[in-house]
Write an enzyme that holds these catalytic residues in place. Structure first.
Site, PDB file in Angstrom:
ATOM      1  N   CYS A  79       6.403   4.208  -6.155  1.00 40.14           N
ATOM      2  CA  CYS A  79       6.169   4.268  -7.787  1.00 40.14           C
ATOM      3  C   CYS A  79       6.177   5.465  -8.323  1.00 40.14           C
ATOM      4  O   CYS A  79       7.186   6.301  -8.424  1.00 40.14           O
ATOM      5  CB  CYS A  79       5.059   3.448  -7.943  1.00 40.14           C
ATOM      6  SG  CYS A  79       4.832   2.729  -9.792  1.00 40.14           S
ATOM      7  N   HIS A 182       6.724  -1.613  -5.263  1.00 42.68           N
ATOM      8  CA  HIS A 182       5.510  -1.450  -4.465  1.00 42.68           C
ATOM      9  C   HIS A 182       5.553  -2.142  -3.251  1.00 42.68           C
ATOM     10  O   HIS A 182       5.518  -3.651  -3.298  1.00 42.68           O
ATOM     11  CB  HIS A 182       4.356  -2.051  -5.547  1.00 42.68           C
ATOM     12  CG  HIS A 182       3.727  -1.047  -6.518  1.00 42.68           C
ATOM     13  ND1 HIS A 182       3.039  -0.149  -6.124  1.00 42.68           N
ATOM     14  CD2 HIS A 182       4.045  -0.823  -7.783  1.00 42.68           C
ATOM     15  CE1 HIS A 182       2.615   0.613  -7.489  1.00 42.68           C
ATOM     16  NE2 HIS A 182       3.656   0.179  -8.243  1.00 42.68           N
ATOM     17  N   GLU A 184       3.703  -2.371  -0.797  1.00 44.17           N
ATOM     18  CA  GLU A 184       2.189  -3.163  -0.337  1.00 44.17           C
ATOM     19  C   GLU A 184       2.023  -4.357  -0.991  1.00 44.17           C
ATOM     20  O   GLU A 184       1.147  -5.236  -0.882  1.00 44.17           O
ATOM     21  CB  GLU A 184       1.250  -2.189  -0.519  1.00 44.17           C
ATOM     22  CG  GLU A 184       1.019  -1.745  -1.997  1.00 44.17           C
ATOM     23  CD  GLU A 184       1.714  -0.927  -2.723  1.00 44.17           C
ATOM     24  OE1 GLU A 184       1.259  -0.527  -3.727  1.00 44.17           O
ATOM     25  OE2 GLU A 184       2.748  -0.572  -2.411  1.00 44.17           O
TER      26      GLU A 184
END
Length: 204
Positions: A79, A182, A184
């Site tokens: 990001c 992202h 995650e």
């Protein structure tokens, strides 16, 4: 071991937990020396570009990043961490970045779509890359951002995404990678990308 850079901005624990969930040792650090010594490095980030660069410079992490890249360590920017790899950002005026990739960070143009770009969107694969092993073309990942990178060298573009404009959502050269989404927060496929990065670190 994979060092996750703590410079006061980003989902650090989420990235660490994601790597650990797929079997890779990762630690969060504010120590530039530990970043240089690590087998691989992750630069996460959420927030303003200028604040991020200020924090990196104040802690000496900017030099640690440049040293890790120069040493050929696998490196992943996530990001804002991807955007920081570029020469300059247009966010709130012009701010110099780390300059690892040539190009600018630009705001999405005014259009009918909401900014920030938030939610799930597809990544169209432009070229093969070890971080995309097992990832089908046009898989969806989770994005939250108002700015996007614009590389000068089109050869570094690994994946693109459409949101009003087609932008570079995945860039890379050698063992240096930057992703706008992202992993995650992107369920199983996001964890697969983190796993692929961890496997690359273990090979080096």
């Amino acid at each position: 071991m994979i060092a996750i850079i703590d410079y006061g901005m980003g989902n650090l624990r989420s990235v660490q937990k994601g790597l650990e969930n797929v079997g890779h040792d990762a630690f969060i650090t504010r120590d530039p020396d530990k970043v240089v010594q690590a087998g691989g490095v992750v630069l996460p980030g959420v927030g303003a570009f200028a604040d991020a660069m200020k924090n990196l410079k104040a802690s000496g992490m900017d030099q640690a990043v440049l040293k890790a890249v120069a040493d050929g360590k696998p490196f992943l920017g996530i990001c804002l961490g991807q955007q920081l790899l570029f020469e300059v950002s247009e966010e709130w005026g012009l701010t110099e970045g780390l300059g690892i990739f040539a190009g600018r960070v630009r705001r999405f143009p005014e259009c009918d779509l909401k900014v920030p770009h938030m939610g799930w969107n597809k990544v169209e694969i432009r070229k093969d890359n070890p971080l995309l092993d097992g990832i089908p073309d046009k898989s969806a990942f989770y994005f939250v951002h108002s700015y996007h990178v614009e590389p000068i060298d089109r050869e570094v573009i690994i994946g693109t995404t459409e949101y009003g404009v087609r932008f570079s959502s995945f860039v890379g050269r050698d063992k240096i990678f930057g992703i706008q989404f992202h992993p995650e927060k992107s369920s199983a496929l996001g964890l697969k990308i983190l796993d692929n990065f961890g496997r690359l670190v273990k090979k080096c």
